[in-house]
Scaffold this active site. Structure first.
Site, PDB file in Angstrom:
ATOM      1  N   ASP A   1     -21.167  -7.284   8.511  1.00 21.05           N
ATOM      2  CA  ASP A   1     -22.373  -6.599   8.125  1.00 21.05           C
ATOM      3  C   ASP A   1     -23.584  -6.924   9.107  1.00 21.05           C
ATOM      4  O   ASP A   1     -23.829  -8.084   9.114  1.00 21.05           O
ATOM      5  CB  ASP A   1     -22.656  -7.322   6.969  1.00 21.05           C
ATOM      6  CG  ASP A   1     -23.670  -6.455   5.908  1.00 21.05           C
ATOM      7  OD1 ASP A   1     -24.748  -6.021   6.518  1.00 21.05           O
ATOM      8  OD2 ASP A   1     -23.663  -6.609   4.585  1.00 21.05           O
ATOM      9  N   HIS A   2     -23.934  -5.718   9.779  1.00 19.25           N
ATOM     10  CA  HIS A   2     -25.002  -6.013  10.689  1.00 19.25           C
ATOM     11  C   HIS A   2     -26.225  -6.400  10.217  1.00 19.25           C
ATOM     12  O   HIS A   2     -27.195  -6.848  10.997  1.00 19.25           O
ATOM     13  CB  HIS A   2     -25.147  -4.872  11.760  1.00 19.25           C
ATOM     14  CG  HIS A   2     -25.526  -4.934  13.151  1.00 19.25           C
ATOM     15  ND1 HIS A   2     -26.139  -6.249  13.410  1.00 19.25           N
ATOM     16  CD2 HIS A   2     -25.601  -4.296  14.005  1.00 19.25           C
ATOM     17  CE1 HIS A   2     -26.428  -6.277  14.726  1.00 19.25           C
ATOM     18  NE2 HIS A   2     -25.998  -5.038  15.235  1.00 19.25           N
ATOM     19  N   ARG A   3     -26.568  -6.142   8.671  1.00 18.54           N
ATOM     20  CA  ARG A   3     -27.839  -6.909   8.118  1.00 18.54           C
ATOM     21  C   ARG A   3     -27.893  -8.114   8.362  1.00 18.54           C
ATOM     22  O   ARG A   3     -28.915  -8.808   8.453  1.00 18.54           O
ATOM     23  CB  ARG A   3     -27.715  -6.485   6.856  1.00 18.54           C
ATOM     24  CG  ARG A   3     -27.737  -5.126   6.336  1.00 18.54           C
ATOM     25  CD  ARG A   3     -27.808  -4.765   5.025  1.00 18.54           C
ATOM     26  NE  ARG A   3     -26.596  -5.125   4.662  1.00 18.54           N
ATOM     27  CZ  ARG A   3     -26.373  -5.102   3.274  1.00 18.54           C
ATOM     28  NH1 ARG A   3     -27.221  -4.718   2.269  1.00 18.54           N
ATOM     29  NH2 ARG A   3     -25.081  -5.443   2.577  1.00 18.54           N
TER      30      ARG A   3
END
Ligand code: CAO
Length: 435
Positions: free
Chosen positions: A419-421
């Protein structure tokens, strides 16, 4: 004495299911914990066990029937067999014993969960309520594994549905991030004022299909509830999590030699030493070293939840579809224990023995397709986790070692989706290098 076995509470938002299979018939002898029916809810398919031992006198349900919590699914004559080890609860009242549930049922109303504990006709050795709790936690867990859960009551969910709002998008202002009716109304107003878009990320956009009959014969088959949920949740995860997949390779030549050397010893301890169980051990250490991978995002509160326990889900291919049982406290177990856990959980998942709570609480998932083949793939993060490791087939490759020399080495392809967040590319590359 005839004991009525009723469908126990399943989970907060699930109060009914469809009978897929009836596993016993009148005249069959059953033991406590023996499976009676296979039930499909919108969260999972699982077997419902008996809470009494004896001889089945009646099974009032059949495949296809819809049953609600509190409905009788079997009647067991506990005196028809010699040794009787009934463990009864208020949900299985003795003959002639009226419970609150009986009253509500006879009134046609749904049995209230509050009616659960009051009557215990006989002293109990074991606690069937615990079974109920297990089942309840379990199904919630499956939902969580599959990406569904949001803390909201059925009424609030209904309100969101009626307003055409995807409840996952509503931030909760209640305790523990619980979504209230007011939150839903506020969200609806923000849509009207243009601050948010309505249903956001439809899991299965209702696009009209072409007329397939123009091209040839076809047949339609209803999707099972598990497939519907998987479809919804994977689409929701794909639409809400900005995914990136990092690929790498590991030289496992010596590791595989060690695996073969220790295989017999691990087998004697009840497990199969495979690349999956070794990777559980390795990833458990990696999750401790890189805590952001052992975390969840609470988007509604702008918080990151770092977990102090290490539970790892294992994707298992079953004839019902993909199931993800969870190895608990993987950081505290040795490789023999982990191998036994993986072997047992995969076996239970394949044989419909896995309970929903055995599929809850994972922090990270390993999906090993290497037993089948392939050189790489991009797994979808199993929300609310933030990373998943995809493993493809190890193969011999010429690896450059020194000078002009190449050596045949066993190379394992690894694909980490994250999850690049929360996780930056550099952190993912470091994590995978470490693995
Ligand atoms: N590379 C090469 N060989 C591999 C391998 C890999 N990455 N992984 C497993 N193998 C081999 C094993 O060593 C075993 O070989 P032997 O039979 O010669 O001992 C064989 O493949 C079968 O392994 P297994 O399946 O019995 O055991 P496992 O622990 O490796 O895997 C499990 C367990 C549950 C992960 C696996 O059976 C499974 O279901 N995989 C599918 C997961 C899936 O569907 N993922 C997709 C989800 S969507 O992201």
């Amino acid at each position: 004495m005839i004991v009525e076995i009723r469908l126990p509470e399943i989970s907060e938002n699930v109060d009914a299911g469809d009978v897929v299979k009836v596993l016993v018939g009148a005249g069959d002898r059953v033991e406590v914990d023996q499976s009676l029916i296979e039930l499909e809810t919108e969260k999972a398919v699982f077997e419902v066990p008996s809470t009494a031992a004896g001889v089945i006198s009646e099974v009032p349900v059949k495949p296809g029937d819809s049953v609600k919590v509190g409905d009788v699914i079997a009647r067991v004559d506990t005196e028809a067999g010699a040794a009787v080890t009934a463990k009864e609860t208020a949900k299985q009242p003795a003959a002639g014993t009226k419970t609150a549930q009986d009253s509500s049922a006879s009134g046609g109303a749904k049995p209230a969960p509050a009616a659960r504990p009051p009557v215990r006709p006989e002293p109990v050795e074991d606690d069937a309520d615990a079974g109920t709790e297990k089942l309840r936690g379990a199904v919630v867990a499956v939902a969580q594994e599959q990406g569904a859960p949001v803390p909201a009551s059925p009424t609030v969910r209904r309100l969101a549905r009626e307003l055409g709002i995807e409840i996952h998008r509503v931030g909760g202002s209640g305790p523990g991030g619980r979504i209230t009716s007011e939150d839903v109304h506020k969200f609806a107003k923000s849509i009207i004022s243009g601050a948010a878009s309505s249903t956001s990320t439809p899991a299965s956009p209702a696009r009209s299909l072409p007329d397939f009959a123009r091209f040839g014969e076809f047949e339609r088959t209803p999707m099972s509830k598990v497939r519907q949920l998987t479809s919804h949740n994977l689409a929701a995860a794909w639409n809400t999590i900005p995914h990136v997949t990092q690929h790498d390779e590991a030289d496992i030549t010596s590791l595989d030699a060690a695996r073969q050397r220790y295989a017999a010893r691990v087998e004697a301890a009840g497990g199969k030493l495979t690349m999956t169980s070794i990777l559980v051990k390795v990833c458990a250490s990696a999750l401790k070293k890189f805590p952001d991978f052992n975390a969840s995002i609470d988007a509604g509160r702008n918080e990151i939840i770092h977990k102090r326990y290490v539970n790892i889900g294992i994707a298992v291919d079953t004839d019902r579809g993909l199931l993800v049982p969870v190895v608990r406290d993987a950081d505290r177990k040795n490789i023999a224990q982990l191998s036994a856990d993986v072997t047992q959980l995969a076996d239970k998942a394949r044989h419909k023995k896995i309970m929903p709570d055995e599929m809850e609480g994972g922090n990270f998932t390993i999906s090993n397709l290497g037993g089948i083949g392939g050189v790489g793939f991009t797994p979808i993060v199993n929300w609310p986790e933030v990373a998943i490791l995809g493993v493809s087939r190890a193969s011999m490759k010429p690896v450059y070692v020194a000078g002009d020399r190449f050596e045949p080495r066993l190379v394992l392809p690894l694909s980490l989706s994250y999850d690049h967040r929360l996780i930056d590319g550099a952190a993912a590359a470091r994590f995978l290098r470490w693995v």
